[in-house]
Design a protein around this motif. Structure first.
Motif, PDB file in Angstrom:
ATOM      1  N   ARG A 231      42.229  76.588  51.177  1.00  0.00           N
ATOM      2  CA  ARG A 231      42.570  77.870  50.215  1.00  0.00           C
ATOM      3  C   ARG A 231      41.570  77.955  48.859  1.00  0.00           C
ATOM      4  O   ARG A 231      41.021  78.900  48.602  1.00  0.00           O
ATOM      5  CB  ARG A 231      44.166  77.643  49.784  1.00  0.00           C
ATOM      6  N   GLY A 232      41.868  76.553  48.189  1.00  0.00           N
ATOM      7  CA  GLY A 232      40.933  76.745  46.885  1.00  0.00           C
ATOM      8  C   GLY A 232      41.391  75.464  45.907  1.00  0.00           C
ATOM      9  O   GLY A 232      41.831  74.659  46.506  1.00  0.00           O
ATOM     10  N   ALA A 233      40.559  75.300  44.928  1.00  0.00           N
ATOM     11  CA  ALA A 233      40.642  74.316  44.227  1.00  0.00           C
ATOM     12  C   ALA A 233      40.670  74.794  42.554  1.00  0.00           C
ATOM     13  O   ALA A 233      39.868  75.607  42.064  1.00  0.00           O
ATOM     14  CB  ALA A 233      39.209  73.545  44.268  1.00  0.00           C
ATOM     15  N   ILE A 234      41.193  73.762  41.783  1.00  0.00           N
ATOM     16  CA  ILE A 234      41.104  74.015  40.234  1.00  0.00           C
ATOM     17  C   ILE A 234      40.363  72.562  39.753  1.00  0.00           C
ATOM     18  O   ILE A 234      40.611  71.686  40.155  1.00  0.00           O
ATOM     19  CB  ILE A 234      42.604  73.847  39.638  1.00  0.00           C
ATOM     20  N   LEU A 235      39.319  72.892  39.132  1.00  0.00           N
ATOM     21  CA  LEU A 235      38.391  72.002  38.690  1.00  0.00           C
ATOM     22  C   LEU A 235      38.574  71.799  36.970  1.00  0.00           C
ATOM     23  O   LEU A 235      38.238  72.967  36.415  1.00  0.00           O
ATOM     24  CB  LEU A 235      36.973  72.335  39.004  1.00  0.00           C
ATOM     25  N   LEU A 236      38.839  70.898  36.525  1.00  0.00           N
ATOM     26  CA  LEU A 236      38.949  70.429  34.918  1.00  0.00           C
ATOM     27  C   LEU A 236      37.870  70.031  34.435  1.00  0.00           C
ATOM     28  O   LEU A 236      37.373  69.295  34.935  1.00  0.00           O
ATOM     29  CB  LEU A 236      40.174  69.627  34.668  1.00  0.00           C
TER      30      LEU A 236
ATOM     31  N   ASN B 116      42.010  88.490  46.606  1.00  0.00           N
ATOM     32  CA  ASN B 116      43.414  89.042  46.560  1.00  0.00           C
ATOM     33  C   ASN B 116      44.411  88.519  47.209  1.00  0.00           C
ATOM     34  O   ASN B 116      44.085  87.613  48.186  1.00  0.00           O
ATOM     35  CB  ASN B 116      43.377  90.384  46.723  1.00  0.00           C
ATOM     36  N   GLY B 117      45.910  88.965  47.177  1.00  0.00           N
ATOM     37  CA  GLY B 117      46.607  88.536  48.153  1.00  0.00           C
ATOM     38  C   GLY B 117      47.333  87.315  47.579  1.00  0.00           C
ATOM     39  O   GLY B 117      46.811  86.398  46.526  1.00  0.00           O
ATOM     40  N   LYS B 118      48.511  86.610  48.273  1.00  0.00           N
ATOM     41  CA  LYS B 118      49.426  85.494  47.786  1.00  0.00           C
ATOM     42  C   LYS B 118      48.338  84.344  47.771  1.00  0.00           C
ATOM     43  O   LYS B 118      48.740  83.257  46.978  1.00  0.00           O
ATOM     44  CB  LYS B 118      50.411  85.471  48.625  1.00  0.00           C
ATOM     45  N   ASP B 119      47.273  84.235  48.500  1.00  0.00           N
ATOM     46  CA  ASP B 119      46.379  82.756  48.606  1.00  0.00           C
ATOM     47  C   ASP B 119      45.225  83.510  47.788  1.00  0.00           C
ATOM     48  O   ASP B 119      44.320  82.393  47.837  1.00  0.00           O
ATOM     49  CB  ASP B 119      46.183  82.552  49.896  1.00  0.00           C
ATOM     50  N   GLY B 120      45.045  84.383  47.027  1.00  0.00           N
ATOM     51  CA  GLY B 120      43.664  84.776  46.407  1.00  0.00           C
ATOM     52  C   GLY B 120      44.048  84.029  45.118  1.00  0.00           C
ATOM     53  O   GLY B 120      44.841  83.819  44.390  1.00  0.00           O
ATOM     54  N   VAL B 121      42.548  84.001  44.461  1.00  0.00           N
ATOM     55  CA  VAL B 121      42.549  83.518  42.932  1.00  0.00           C
ATOM     56  C   VAL B 121      43.094  84.482  42.041  1.00  0.00           C
ATOM     57  O   VAL B 121      43.745  83.716  40.939  1.00  0.00           O
ATOM     58  CB  VAL B 121      40.836  83.376  42.750  1.00  0.00           C
TER      59      VAL B 121
ATOM     60  N   SER C 168      28.320  82.642  48.775  1.00  0.00           N
ATOM     61  CA  SER C 168      28.852  81.871  49.917  1.00  0.00           C
ATOM     62  C   SER C 168      30.318  81.871  50.439  1.00  0.00           C
ATOM     63  O   SER C 168      30.662  81.241  50.925  1.00  0.00           O
ATOM     64  CB  SER C 168      28.375  80.481  50.153  1.00  0.00           C
ATOM     65  N   GLY C 169      30.763  83.273  49.936  1.00  0.00           N
ATOM     66  CA  GLY C 169      32.198  83.490  50.249  1.00  0.00           C
ATOM     67  C   GLY C 169      33.074  82.918  49.392  1.00  0.00           C
ATOM     68  O   GLY C 169      34.411  82.796  49.822  1.00  0.00           O
ATOM     69  N   LEU C 170      32.728  82.227  48.232  1.00  0.00           N
ATOM     70  CA  LEU C 170      33.606  81.514  47.448  1.00  0.00           C
ATOM     71  C   LEU C 170      33.614  82.640  46.317  1.00  0.00           C
ATOM     72  O   LEU C 170      32.719  82.862  45.528  1.00  0.00           O
ATOM     73  CB  LEU C 170      33.300  80.211  47.231  1.00  0.00           C
ATOM     74  N   TRP C 171      34.863  82.610  45.690  1.00  0.00           N
ATOM     75  CA  TRP C 171      35.326  83.365  44.354  1.00  0.00           C
ATOM     76  C   TRP C 171      35.581  82.425  43.355  1.00  0.00           C
ATOM     77  O   TRP C 171      36.180  81.360  43.372  1.00  0.00           O
ATOM     78  CB  TRP C 171      36.428  84.256  44.491  1.00  0.00           C
TER      79      TRP C 171
END
Length: 162
Positions: A47-52, A86-91, A126-129
């Motif tokens: 799904r994704g990542a949060i980078l601090l 977008n959507g429930k799994d979107g950024v 490359s397909g990543l937002w």
């Protein structure tokens, strides 16, 4: 044998924020510190990542006449890297959820609650937002104590006057 030095104020803040985000989103997203080599970063989560990352600090004037005692306004940058926009799994959905999670949270060593200060689109590649979220907290910077005179010899013994 000496252990590792204690973590600094900034390191403790990053650890606490990472823990808060992991507690809230750890089952849905990867939460980690910004990579040392961003060009080599690879998103391994479906799904994704949060980078601090520590962003910057600004300092107020000294609040004491005989020592340095300053407000430290700290900015922590979150970089969100997601496969979907977008959507429930979107950024976009997670921008709101993360802002809700951190707004009003009191970080350790801070005297003001965490607050959002900026959000921005970084890019798509490359397909990543990628989006950035900046949060601010306030801590106090205090000068370390300094001895007022020369150091006393370690074997010094005091005697009572006669």
């Amino acid at each position: 044998m000496s252990g590792a030095p204690p973590k600094t104020q900034t390191e403790q803040l990053l650890d606490a924020m990472r823990t808060r985000l992991q507690d809230q989103f750890g089952k849905e997203l990867m939460v980690e510190l910004f990579p040392e080599n961003p060009a080599g970063y690879r998103l391994n989560h479906p799904r994704g990542a949060i980078l601090l990352a520590y962003g910057k600090s600004t300092f107020g004037g000294s609040e004491a006449g005989d020592a340095m005692f300053q407000a430290r306004n700290i900015v922590i940058r979150l970089t969100l890297v997601f496969r979907q926009l977008n959507g429930k799994d979107g950024v976009i959905s997670y921008l709101d959820q993360i802002r809700t999670c951190l707004t009003g949270w009191f970080a350790p060593h801070c005297d003001q609650a965490c607050r959002p200060i900026a959000e921005q689109f970084i890019g798509q590649m490359s397909g990543l937002w990628q989006y950035g979220q900046d949060f601010s907290v306030r801590a106090t910077q205090v000068q370390p104590p300094y001895p007022t005179g020369p150091a006393l010899p370690p074997n010094l013994q005091f005697e009572e006057p006669l």
